[in-house]
Design a protein around this motif. Structure first.
Motif, PDB file in Angstrom:
ATOM      1  N   THR A 129       0.851  -1.178   0.000  1.00 31.48           N
ATOM      2  CA  THR A 129       0.000   0.000   0.000  1.00 31.48           C
ATOM      3  C   THR A 129       0.891   1.233   0.000  1.00 31.48           C
ATOM      4  N   ALA A 130       0.316   2.375  -0.318  1.00 29.19           N
ATOM      5  CA  ALA A 130       1.100   3.611  -0.369  1.00 29.19           C
ATOM      6  C   ALA A 130       1.300   4.168   1.035  1.00 29.19           C
ATOM      7  N   ALA A 131       2.540   4.432   1.383  1.00 28.67           N
ATOM      8  CA  ALA A 131       2.835   5.063   2.671  1.00 28.67           C
ATOM      9  C   ALA A 131       2.646   6.568   2.562  1.00 28.67           C
ATOM     10  N   TYR A 132       2.150   7.170   3.622  1.00 31.10           N
ATOM     11  CA  TYR A 132       1.986   8.626   3.639  1.00 31.10           C
ATOM     12  C   TYR A 132       3.347   9.294   3.470  1.00 31.10           C
ATOM     13  N   ASP A 133       3.424  10.193   2.503  1.00 30.70           N
ATOM     14  CA  ASP A 133       4.671  10.912   2.230  1.00 30.70           C
ATOM     15  C   ASP A 133       4.432  12.395   2.509  1.00 30.70           C
ATOM     16  N   PRO A 134       5.048  12.932   3.562  1.00 33.01           N
ATOM     17  CA  PRO A 134       4.813  14.344   3.909  1.00 33.01           C
ATOM     18  C   PRO A 134       5.307  15.318   2.856  1.00 33.01           C
ATOM     19  N   ASN A 135       6.099  14.859   1.896  1.00 28.93           N
ATOM     20  CA  ASN A 135       6.519  15.726   0.802  1.00 28.93           C
ATOM     21  C   ASN A 135       5.405  15.953  -0.223  1.00 28.93           C
ATOM     22  N   GLU A 143      -5.130  11.297   2.234  1.00 32.13           N
ATOM     23  CA  GLU A 143      -6.106  11.631   3.259  1.00 32.13           C
ATOM     24  C   GLU A 143      -5.535  11.075   4.561  1.00 32.13           C
ATOM     25  N   LYS A 144      -4.871  11.926   5.303  1.00 30.19           N
ATOM     26  CA  LYS A 144      -3.956  11.496   6.358  1.00 30.19           C
ATOM     27  C   LYS A 144      -4.596  10.601   7.418  1.00 30.19           C
ATOM     28  N   ARG A 145      -5.867  10.825   7.702  1.00 29.18           N
ATOM     29  CA  ARG A 145      -6.513  10.036   8.752  1.00 29.18           C
ATOM     30  C   ARG A 145      -6.672   8.566   8.364  1.00 29.18           C
ATOM     31  N   ASN A 146      -6.608   8.283   7.067  1.00 26.75           N
ATOM     32  CA  ASN A 146      -6.828   6.909   6.607  1.00 26.75           C
ATOM     33  C   ASN A 146      -5.656   6.343   5.810  1.00 26.75           C
ATOM     34  N   GLU A 147      -4.499   6.957   5.906  1.00 24.35           N
ATOM     35  CA  GLU A 147      -3.319   6.459   5.189  1.00 24.35           C
ATOM     36  C   GLU A 147      -2.410   5.672   6.127  1.00 24.35           C
ATOM     37  N   SER A 148      -1.664   4.744   5.550  1.00 30.43           N
ATOM     38  CA  SER A 148      -0.675   4.014   6.340  1.00 30.43           C
ATOM     39  C   SER A 148       0.583   4.863   6.499  1.00 30.43           C
ATOM     40  N   GLN A 149       1.277   4.655   7.601  1.00 31.82           N
ATOM     41  CA  GLN A 149       2.524   5.347   7.885  1.00 31.82           C
ATOM     42  C   GLN A 149       3.641   4.342   8.080  1.00 31.82           C
ATOM     43  N   LEU A 150       4.838   4.738   7.724  1.00 31.72           N
ATOM     44  CA  LEU A 150       5.986   3.879   7.987  1.00 31.72           C
ATOM     45  C   LEU A 150       6.118   3.638   9.485  1.00 31.72           C
ATOM     46  N   ASN A 151       6.488   2.415   9.839  1.00 34.26           N
ATOM     47  CA  ASN A 151       6.741   1.996  11.222  1.00 34.26           C
ATOM     48  C   ASN A 151       5.476   1.817  12.053  1.00 34.26           C
ATOM     49  N   TYR A 152       4.323   1.771  11.412  1.00 34.49           N
ATOM     50  CA  TYR A 152       3.086   1.495  12.131  1.00 34.49           C
ATOM     51  C   TYR A 152       2.530   0.109  11.801  1.00 34.49           C
ATOM     52  N   GLY A 153       3.338  -0.710  11.141  1.00 32.29           N
ATOM     53  CA  GLY A 153       2.979  -2.096  10.922  1.00 32.29           C
ATOM     54  C   GLY A 153       2.298  -2.372   9.598  1.00 32.29           C
ATOM     55  N   VAL A 154       1.829  -3.608   9.448  1.00 33.02           N
ATOM     56  CA  VAL A 154       1.188  -4.052   8.210  1.00 33.02           C
ATOM     57  C   VAL A 154      -0.095  -3.254   7.999  1.00 33.02           C
ATOM     58  N   GLY A 155      -0.315  -2.819   6.766  1.00 30.73           N
ATOM     59  CA  GLY A 155      -1.507  -2.041   6.448  1.00 30.73           C
ATOM     60  C   GLY A 155      -2.652  -2.928   5.991  1.00 30.73           C
ATOM     61  N   LEU A 156      -3.786  -2.851   6.681  1.00 32.50           N
ATOM     62  CA  LEU A 156      -4.995  -3.567   6.268  1.00 32.50           C
ATOM     63  C   LEU A 156      -5.834  -2.630   5.415  1.00 32.50           C
ATOM     64  N   CYS A 157      -6.221  -3.096   4.250  1.00 31.71           N
ATOM     65  CA  CYS A 157      -6.963  -2.263   3.312  1.00 31.71           C
ATOM     66  C   CYS A 157      -8.287  -2.949   2.975  1.00 31.71           C
ATOM     67  N   LYS A 158      -9.379  -2.417   3.500  1.00 36.82           N
ATOM     68  CA  LYS A 158     -10.699  -3.025   3.306  1.00 36.82           C
ATOM     69  C   LYS A 158     -11.069  -3.082   1.828  1.00 36.82           C
ATOM     70  N   TYR A 159     -10.642  -2.082   1.078  1.00 36.90           N
ATOM     71  CA  TYR A 159     -10.904  -2.037  -0.357  1.00 36.90           C
ATOM     72  C   TYR A 159      -9.789  -1.263  -1.033  1.00 36.90           C
ATOM     73  N   ALA A 211      -1.866 -12.561  17.902  1.00 30.62           N
ATOM     74  CA  ALA A 211      -0.485 -12.922  17.569  1.00 30.62           C
ATOM     75  C   ALA A 211       0.504 -11.794  17.862  1.00 30.62           C
ATOM     76  N   GLY A 212       0.022 -10.667  18.381  1.00 35.32           N
ATOM     77  CA  GLY A 212       0.912  -9.552  18.687  1.00 35.32           C
ATOM     78  C   GLY A 212       1.458  -8.857  17.451  1.00 35.32           C
ATOM     79  N   VAL A 213       0.677  -8.861  16.368  1.00 33.58           N
ATOM     80  CA  VAL A 213       1.091  -8.220  15.123  1.00 33.58           C
ATOM     81  C   VAL A 213       0.724  -6.736  15.174  1.00 33.58           C
ATOM     82  N   ILE A 214       1.664  -5.889  14.844  1.00 33.81           N
ATOM     83  CA  ILE A 214       1.404  -4.454  14.769  1.00 33.81           C
ATOM     84  C   ILE A 214       0.776  -4.158  13.413  1.00 33.81           C
ATOM     85  N   TRP A 215      -0.409  -3.538  13.430  1.00 34.13           N
ATOM     86  CA  TRP A 215      -1.133  -3.309  12.185  1.00 34.13           C
ATOM     87  C   TRP A 215      -1.803  -1.942  12.189  1.00 34.13           C
ATOM     88  N   GLN A 216      -2.214  -1.515  11.017  1.00 32.52           N
ATOM     89  CA  GLN A 216      -2.881  -0.230  10.851  1.00 32.52           C
ATOM     90  C   GLN A 216      -3.874  -0.342   9.701  1.00 32.52           C
TER      91      GLN A 216
END
Length: 472
Positions: free
Chosen positions: A345-351, A357-373, A400-405
C-alpha cells in the motif's frame, strides 16, 4: 470529570495508534533485522519474476517442499509446490482438517514494473546501437532515464534450447542506460507534463558505439553488438523474437537512513509481501490446522491476465487436484477459505500531502496495512471486504501480537489501484488486502520500513496458523 477518568475513558474508547518502535522489544528488533537480511538477499536474487520463482523454489526445497504431481497421495504435514511455467509458484502445507473445511491462503505477486525488450529490438542510429523497449506496468517514464540498468531473461532458440541472459549485475560488468536531454536544450521539454516529457518510444537502451568492418559498410555498430551477443550466448538477431528480456535497475538492496531503519531496492512491489508470505509458510514449525497455501503470481501489474496471472485457471487446478485426493468439492473448499491478498500500500509521504487523506493512510513503522478495499474512486475494481472479514483479521493479528494499521490508497478522487483481491473474492473466497506501506511505489528504487516488513511476515504466519475461520 476527573483527569484520571478522562484518560481511562479515552484509552477505552478512542483509537491509540502507536509507532511500532514504541512496542517492539529488543528480541523483536533482533528478529526483525535477521528477517530483513534474508529479505534483501531474496530481492537481489530475484530481479525478475522468473528469478523470483526460482529463488522461491530453492528456499522451499531447502525447507522440505517437493514438486507436486497430479494424483500424488498426500497426508497432513506434507509440503508440496507447483511451478507454473517458471514464472509463478503455488505451495501448500497440508493441514489436519480436510480440504472441504477450506484453506488459509496468502496471495502475492512477483512481477514488478520494468522495461521489456520489443520483439524486434535491435537497431542502429547515428552509429549508436540500441534496444527498443516496451514498458511493463504503471511506470513514471522520466524515472527510468540516466540510471544504470541490467538485462535479465531468456532467449528460446529455434530448436527449443533455452539460453539465460544476465548482463550488468556483477561488479565489473557493463551496464545499459537510457539517455536524456541536457538541461541546456531542454526548454521545450521542461514545459511538458511529466507524463509526456519522456515518450515511451524514447526509452531505448544504449548498447554500444564501436563499429566493426570497413568504413564503407553500414550497420557496423549493430553488427558489433550482435557479434558480442552471439559470442557470449550463441544467439542471432532472429532469436530475439522468441525472447523474454527485461531491463531492470542495476542496484542492490541496501539499508536506507542513518539509523538503517529502512530498506531501499527495486521491486518491493510486491516482492516484499511475496517474501513475507513465502517465509511465513516455510517457517511453520507444526502442521497447520487448515491447509496453508501461498501463491506467488505473475502479471498483476498488467491486470493479472495470462496463463501465469491470478485470473488463470492454474490456481483453481492446483487446489482442485488437492481436493480431489480427499474427495472434496472445490466449491466447498473455496467457500470456507480465507485469503490475505498480500500486496503493498502507499505510505503517507509528507513531501506530497495533497494526494493523501492522512486520517486513513498508512505510515511507515506502524505495521502491516490492512486495506478493506482498493480500486479507484468509487471503489471500482475492488473486492471490498465485509466487516466480519476485517474483524477476523483484527482478532488474529491482535492475538499474535502483530502491529497493524488501517490504510487506503490516497484521496478518493486522486486515483487508486488494484490487487489480486477481487480475483480471489470472485472465487467465493473471503479476502482482505494487507501489505507493507511503500514510499516511491513503482519507482526504479522504492523504500520500505524494516519494522513493517517484519510485522507483515508475522501477520502472514498468524493467518497460516489460524485454527478456524469465522463460520467454523
Amino acid at each position: 470529570m476527573e483527569k484520571s477518568e478522562f484518560k481511562e475513558l479515552k484509552e477505552q474508547l478512542l483509537s491509540t495508534k502507536k509507532n511500532g518502535y514504541d512496542i517492539l522489544d529488543a528480541a523483536g528488533r533482533a528478529a526483525m533485522e535477521d528477517y530483513c537480511a534474508g529479505y534483501k538477499r531474496f530481492l537481489d536474487a530475484g530481479k525478475t519474476e522468473r528469478l523470483c520463482a526460482a529463488e522461491a523454489v530453492r528456499l522451499a526445497e531447502e525447507a522440505g517442499y517437493r514438486p507436486y504431481s497430479r494424483g500424488m497421495l498426500l497426508k497432513a504435514g506434507d509440503k508440496v509446490y507447483v511451478r507454473n511455467r517458471g514464472k509463478a509458484v503455488m505451495l501448500a502445507h497440508i493441514g489436519e482438517k480436510p480440504l472441504d473445511q477450506g484453506i488459509q491462503l496468502a496471495a502475492a505477486h512477483i512481477d514488478s514494473p520494468r522495461l521489456d525488450l520489443k520483439p524486434n529490438p535491435l537497431y542502429e542510429d547515428s552509429e549508436l546501437a540500441y534496444f527498443k523497449t516496451h514498458y511493463y506496468g504503471g511506470i513514471r517514464k522520466y524515472q527510468w532515464v540516466t540510471i544504470p540498468l541490467a538485462l535479465h531473461g531468456v532467449v528460446i532458440l529455434k530448436d527449443g534450447t533455452k539460453v539465460t541472459v544476465r548482463v550488468g549485475e556483477e561488479e565489473g560488468e557493463p551496464r545499459l542506460v537510457i539517455t536524456d536531454l541536457l538541461p541546456h536544450l531542454g526548454a521545450a521539454q521542461n514545459k511538458k507534463p511529466l507524463a509526456e516529457a519522456v515518450p515511451g518510444e524514447t526509452l531505448n537502451l544504449l548498447l554500444g558505439s564501436e563499429p566493426v568492418g570497413g568504413e564503407e559498410e553500414s550497420g557496423r555498430v549493430k553488427l558489433a553488438v550482435m557479434k558480442l551477443l552471439h559470442e557470449k550466448y550463441g544467439i542471432v538477431e532472429d532469436d530475439l523474437s522468441s525472447a523474454e528480456l527485461e531491463a531492470v535497475p542495476a542496484v542492490k538492496a541496501c539499508d536506507i537512513g542513518l539509523d538503517r531503519s529502512l530498506i531501499g531496492a527495486y521491486g518491493h512491489d510486491d516482492r516484499v509481501c511475496a517474501y513475507a508470505a513465502l517465509r511465513a509458510l516455510l517457517d511453520l514449525e507444526e502442521t497447520p490446522a487448515k491447509t496453508a497455501v501461498c501463491i506467488l503470481a505473475d502479471k498483476e501489474e498488467i491486470g493479472s491476465d495470462g496463463v501465469t496471472g491470478m485470473q488463470s485457471a492454474a490456481f483453481d487446478t492446483f487446489i482442485e487436484d488437492l481436493c480431489a485426493a480427499q474427495g472434496a468439492p472445490l466449491r466447498a473448499c473455496f467457500e470456507k477459505s480465507f485469503c490475505l491478498s498480500a500486496d503493498v500500500t502507499a505510505a503517507y509521504d509528507p513531501n506530497f500531502p495533497d494526494v493523501f487523506e492522512k486520517r486513513n493512510e498508512s505510515q511507515l513503522n506502524y505495521g502491516v496495512g490492512l486495506c478493506k478495499y482498493t480500486g479507484a474512486r468509487g471503489k471500482s475494481g475492488a473486492s471490498d471486504a465485509d466487516a466480519e472479514t476485517v474483524a477476523y483479521v483484527r482478532r488474529l493479528f491482535d492475538q499474535a501480537g502483530v502491529i497493524w494499521q488501517i490504510s487506503e490508497l490516497g484521496k478518493v478522487d486522486a486515483g487508486g489501484g488494484g490487487t489480486v483481491a477481487m480475483y480471489m473474492a470472485n472465487r467465493n473466497i473471503a479476502t482482505l488486502d494487507a501489505g507493507v506501506p511503500v514510499l516511491s511505489m513503482h519507482a526504479p528504487f522504492e523504500t520500505v520500513a524494516k519494522l513493517d516488513c517484519y510485522e507483515t511476515y508475522k501477520g502472514m504466519k498468524a493467518v497460516f496458523q489460524a485454527r478456524s475461520w469465522r463460520e467454523d
